[in-house]
Write a protein that holds these residues in place. Structure first.
Motif, PDB file in Angstrom:
ATOM      1  N   MET A   1       0.842  -1.193   0.000  1.00  0.00           N
ATOM      2  CA  MET A   1       0.000   0.000   0.000  1.00  0.00           C
ATOM      3  C   MET A   1       0.870   1.234   0.000  1.00  0.00           C
ATOM      4  O   MET A   1       1.984   1.239   0.520  1.00  0.00           O
ATOM      5  CB  MET A   1      -0.929  -0.005   1.225  1.00  0.00           C
ATOM      6  N   SER A   2       0.383   2.309  -0.631  1.00  0.00           N
ATOM      7  CA  SER A   2       1.183   3.523  -0.732  1.00  0.00           C
ATOM      8  C   SER A   2       1.280   4.259   0.597  1.00  0.00           C
ATOM      9  O   SER A   2       2.228   5.003   0.822  1.00  0.00           O
ATOM     10  CB  SER A   2       0.581   4.443  -1.796  1.00  0.00           C
ATOM     11  N   ARG A   3       0.280   4.094   1.457  1.00  0.00           N
ATOM     12  CA  ARG A   3       0.297   4.748   2.765  1.00  0.00           C
ATOM     13  C   ARG A   3       0.779   3.779   3.830  1.00  0.00           C
ATOM     14  O   ARG A   3       0.629   2.566   3.689  1.00  0.00           O
ATOM     15  CB  ARG A   3      -1.106   5.247   3.142  1.00  0.00           C
ATOM     16  N   PRO A   4       1.329   4.315   4.941  1.00  0.00           N
ATOM     17  CA  PRO A   4       1.644   3.428   6.069  1.00  0.00           C
ATOM     18  C   PRO A   4       0.373   2.760   6.574  1.00  0.00           C
ATOM     19  O   PRO A   4      -0.727   3.311   6.468  1.00  0.00           O
ATOM     20  CB  PRO A   4       2.219   4.388   7.121  1.00  0.00           C
ATOM     21  N   LEU A   5       0.516   1.577   7.121  1.00  0.00           N
ATOM     22  CA  LEU A   5      -0.605   0.821   7.687  1.00  0.00           C
ATOM     23  C   LEU A   5      -0.346   0.656   9.174  1.00  0.00           C
ATOM     24  O   LEU A   5       0.647   0.053   9.574  1.00  0.00           O
ATOM     25  CB  LEU A   5      -0.711  -0.542   7.001  1.00  0.00           C
ATOM     26  N   ILE A   6      -1.244   1.221   9.994  1.00  0.00           N
ATOM     27  CA  ILE A   6      -1.017   1.253  11.439  1.00  0.00           C
ATOM     28  C   ILE A   6      -2.271   0.772  12.169  1.00  0.00           C
ATOM     29  O   ILE A   6      -3.388   1.176  11.851  1.00  0.00           O
ATOM     30  CB  ILE A   6      -0.655   2.683  11.904  1.00  0.00           C
ATOM     31  N   GLY A   7      -2.059  -0.070  13.158  1.00  0.00           N
ATOM     32  CA  GLY A   7      -3.155  -0.536  13.992  1.00  0.00           C
ATOM     33  C   GLY A   7      -3.390   0.402  15.162  1.00  0.00           C
ATOM     34  O   GLY A   7      -2.453   1.011  15.683  1.00  0.00           O
ATOM     35  N   LEU A   8      -4.648   0.513  15.574  1.00  0.00           N
ATOM     36  CA  LEU A   8      -5.024   1.281  16.762  1.00  0.00           C
ATOM     37  C   LEU A   8      -5.833   0.383  17.687  1.00  0.00           C
ATOM     38  O   LEU A   8      -6.807  -0.257  17.257  1.00  0.00           O
ATOM     39  CB  LEU A   8      -5.868   2.504  16.400  1.00  0.00           C
ATOM     40  N   ILE A   9      -5.432   0.362  18.960  1.00  0.00           N
ATOM     41  CA  ILE A   9      -6.137  -0.442  19.962  1.00  0.00           C
ATOM     42  C   ILE A   9      -6.433   0.431  21.177  1.00  0.00           C
ATOM     43  O   ILE A   9      -5.518   0.823  21.904  1.00  0.00           O
ATOM     44  CB  ILE A   9      -5.296  -1.656  20.383  1.00  0.00           C
ATOM     45  N   PRO A  10      -7.703   0.772  21.415  1.00  0.00           N
ATOM     46  CA  PRO A  10      -8.057   1.518  22.613  1.00  0.00           C
ATOM     47  C   PRO A  10      -8.119   0.587  23.821  1.00  0.00           C
ATOM     48  O   PRO A  10      -8.873  -0.389  23.827  1.00  0.00           O
ATOM     49  CB  PRO A  10      -9.439   2.092  22.282  1.00  0.00           C
ATOM     50  N   ALA A  11      -7.311   0.871  24.826  1.00  0.00           N
ATOM     51  CA  ALA A  11      -7.258   0.003  26.016  1.00  0.00           C
ATOM     52  C   ALA A  11      -7.334   0.850  27.281  1.00  0.00           C
ATOM     53  O   ALA A  11      -6.609   0.611  28.245  1.00  0.00           O
ATOM     54  CB  ALA A  11      -5.978  -0.830  25.997  1.00  0.00           C
ATOM     55  N   ALA A  12      -8.217   1.842  27.259  1.00  0.00           N
ATOM     56  CA  ALA A  12      -8.315   2.768  28.383  1.00  0.00           C
ATOM     57  C   ALA A  12      -9.534   2.510  29.255  1.00  0.00           C
ATOM     58  O   ALA A  12      -9.787   3.249  30.211  1.00  0.00           O
ATOM     59  CB  ALA A  12      -8.350   4.214  27.864  1.00  0.00           C
ATOM     60  N   GLY A  13     -10.289   1.460  28.944  1.00  0.00           N
ATOM     61  CA  GLY A  13     -11.517   1.195  29.691  1.00  0.00           C
ATOM     62  C   GLY A  13     -11.264   0.747  31.122  1.00  0.00           C
ATOM     63  O   GLY A  13     -10.176   0.283  31.477  1.00  0.00           O
ATOM     64  N   GLN A  14     -12.289   0.878  31.946  1.00  0.00           N
ATOM     65  CA  GLN A  14     -12.181   0.547  33.371  1.00  0.00           C
ATOM     66  C   GLN A  14     -12.793  -0.808  33.728  1.00  0.00           C
ATOM     67  O   GLN A  14     -12.755  -1.214  34.884  1.00  0.00           O
ATOM     68  CB  GLN A  14     -12.840   1.648  34.203  1.00  0.00           C
ATOM     69  N   ALA A  15     -13.376  -1.491  32.741  1.00  0.00           N
ATOM     70  CA  ALA A  15     -13.928  -2.837  32.951  1.00  0.00           C
ATOM     71  C   ALA A  15     -14.924  -2.881  34.102  1.00  0.00           C
ATOM     72  O   ALA A  15     -14.925  -3.816  34.908  1.00  0.00           O
ATOM     73  CB  ALA A  15     -12.799  -3.843  33.189  1.00  0.00           C
ATOM     74  N   THR A  16     -15.799  -1.884  34.171  1.00  0.00           N
ATOM     75  CA  THR A  16     -16.733  -1.809  35.292  1.00  0.00           C
ATOM     76  C   THR A  16     -17.721  -2.970  35.314  1.00  0.00           C
ATOM     77  O   THR A  16     -18.206  -3.365  36.381  1.00  0.00           O
ATOM     78  CB  THR A  16     -17.508  -0.485  35.240  1.00  0.00           C
ATOM     79  N   ARG A  17     -18.022  -3.564  34.142  1.00  0.00           N
ATOM     80  CA  ARG A  17     -19.026  -4.629  34.092  1.00  0.00           C
ATOM     81  C   ARG A  17     -18.513  -5.933  34.674  1.00  0.00           C
ATOM     82  O   ARG A  17     -19.314  -6.809  35.035  1.00  0.00           O
ATOM     83  CB  ARG A  17     -19.497  -4.848  32.647  1.00  0.00           C
ATOM     84  N   ILE A  18     -17.181  -6.098  34.755  1.00  0.00           N
ATOM     85  CA  ILE A  18     -16.634  -7.356  35.277  1.00  0.00           C
ATOM     86  C   ILE A  18     -15.612  -7.111  36.394  1.00  0.00           C
ATOM     87  O   ILE A  18     -14.859  -8.011  36.754  1.00  0.00           O
ATOM     88  CB  ILE A  18     -15.980  -8.197  34.159  1.00  0.00           C
ATOM     89  N   SER A  19     -15.601  -5.902  36.932  1.00  0.00           N
ATOM     90  CA  SER A  19     -14.657  -5.608  38.016  1.00  0.00           C
ATOM     91  C   SER A  19     -15.197  -6.179  39.345  1.00  0.00           C
ATOM     92  O   SER A  19     -16.404  -6.404  39.484  1.00  0.00           O
ATOM     93  CB  SER A  19     -14.468  -4.096  38.139  1.00  0.00           C
ATOM     94  N   PRO A  20     -14.292  -6.417  40.313  1.00  0.00           N
ATOM     95  CA  PRO A  20     -12.850  -6.186  40.222  1.00  0.00           C
ATOM     96  C   PRO A  20     -12.127  -7.358  39.549  1.00  0.00           C
ATOM     97  O   PRO A  20     -12.566  -8.503  39.629  1.00  0.00           O
ATOM     98  CB  PRO A  20     -12.427  -6.080  41.684  1.00  0.00           C
ATOM     99  N   LEU A  21     -11.019  -7.024  38.862  1.00  0.00           N
ATOM    100  CA  LEU A  21     -10.181  -8.018  38.221  1.00  0.00           C
ATOM    101  C   LEU A  21      -8.766  -7.916  38.779  1.00  0.00           C
ATOM    102  O   LEU A  21      -8.346  -6.839  39.222  1.00  0.00           O
ATOM    103  CB  LEU A  21     -10.131  -7.789  36.701  1.00  0.00           C
TER     104      LEU A  21
END
Length: 275
Positions: A1-21
């Motif tokens: 591909m002519s453009r760079p290919l970059i992955g993005l992963i958001p990992a800033a969540g607080q996991a409130t639905r399954i906390s505490p972990l």
């Protein structure tokens, strides 16, 4: 591909639905992997599945965006050598929803093709990112969404897809709907990266204006689906690619986490039986 290919992963969540972990949910062990150096079984954490899917599509550089305090993620994943990838980490600045988290990477990805995945969603589909990238390259769409039949429509971004593959609209967490598919991964071009950056800047300016007047900020949390819908309304081309045989589990919910663990245990038992 002519453009760079970059992955993005958001990992800033607080996991409130399954906390505490005992760890960040992105590192919760769900299954096992074979260590490429020793051939021995090792625990396989949730985010490993997503990174594998990205690497399969040729994505070798990825930014993981963290909330302050989630230092166990870079401590475990390191520089990405475990997956033959290059990983780097950014810290979220604005706590108003995932689009703001993703926009933290804007200076680094503004000229790239971006591949987005969620580290708490385990999905199965043949070369999903590769197929999305091929569709984007073929059509020049601003965004291409990976669509799966929704497990829980009321908790999902439901997608209205036309017969020619164009996304007509996205309905975020509808109380009731006749729509059947949600999106759980995406690729997009710099046109959408720029749109999201400008869209969020406008919303943030309104927040600051509200605050300066001493008024209460009642702006709801923003979802990525909201920004994609805004892009559709501005006539950016958004396409959807169906994975009719695909399936997914959101381990951020107790039921899906339990199911993922059961499936992983079953796979381990079968593997031992074969060996």
């Amino acid at each position: 591909m002519s453009r760079p290919l970059i992955g993005l992963i958001p990992a800033a969540g607080q996991a409130t639905r399954i906390s505490p972990l005992p760890c960040s949910k992105e590192l919760y062990p769900v299954g096992f992997r074979t260590d490429i150096r020793t051939g021995e079984l090792r625990p396989k954490v949730t985010s490993h599945y997503l990174l594998e899917q990205m690497r399969l599509a040729g994505i070798t550089s990825t930014y993981v965006i963290l909330r302050s305090g989630k230092w166990d993620i870079p401590a475990y994943l390191g520089d990405g050598a475990m997956l033959d990838m290059n990983l780097a980490y950014l810290i979220m600045r604005l706590p108003y929803g995932q689009p703001y988290t993703l926009d933290q990477a804007y200076p680094f990805v503004k000229d790239a093709t971006v591949a987005l995945g969620f580290p708490d969603i385990i999905f199965q589909a043949d070369d999903a990112f590769g197929q999305l990238l091929a569709r984007q390259a073929q059509t020049g769409a601003a965004v291409v969404l990976g669509l799966f039949r929704a497990n829980r429509p009321a908790n999902s971004d439901m997608v209205d897809l036309s017969s020619d593959g164009r996304v007509r609209s996205i309905v975020v967490k509808p109380e009731t709907t006749e729509l059947t598919h949600t999106w759980i991964l995406a690729v997009w071009a710099p046109t959408f990266t720029s749109f999201m950056h400008e869209h969020l800047a406008t919303k943030q300016a309104k927040r600051k204006d509200t605050s300066s007047r001493g008024a209460e900020d009642r702006t709801p949390e923003l979802f990525v689906g909201d920004v994609i819908q805004a892009a559709i309304e501005k006539n950016l081309r958004v396409e959807g690619l169906l994975f009719p045989k695909g399936n997914y589990l959101d381990i951020g919910t107790p039921d899906d986490l339990a199911k993922a663990c059961e499936l992983a245990q079953g796979a381990l038992t079968r593997a031992r039986h074969v060996n």
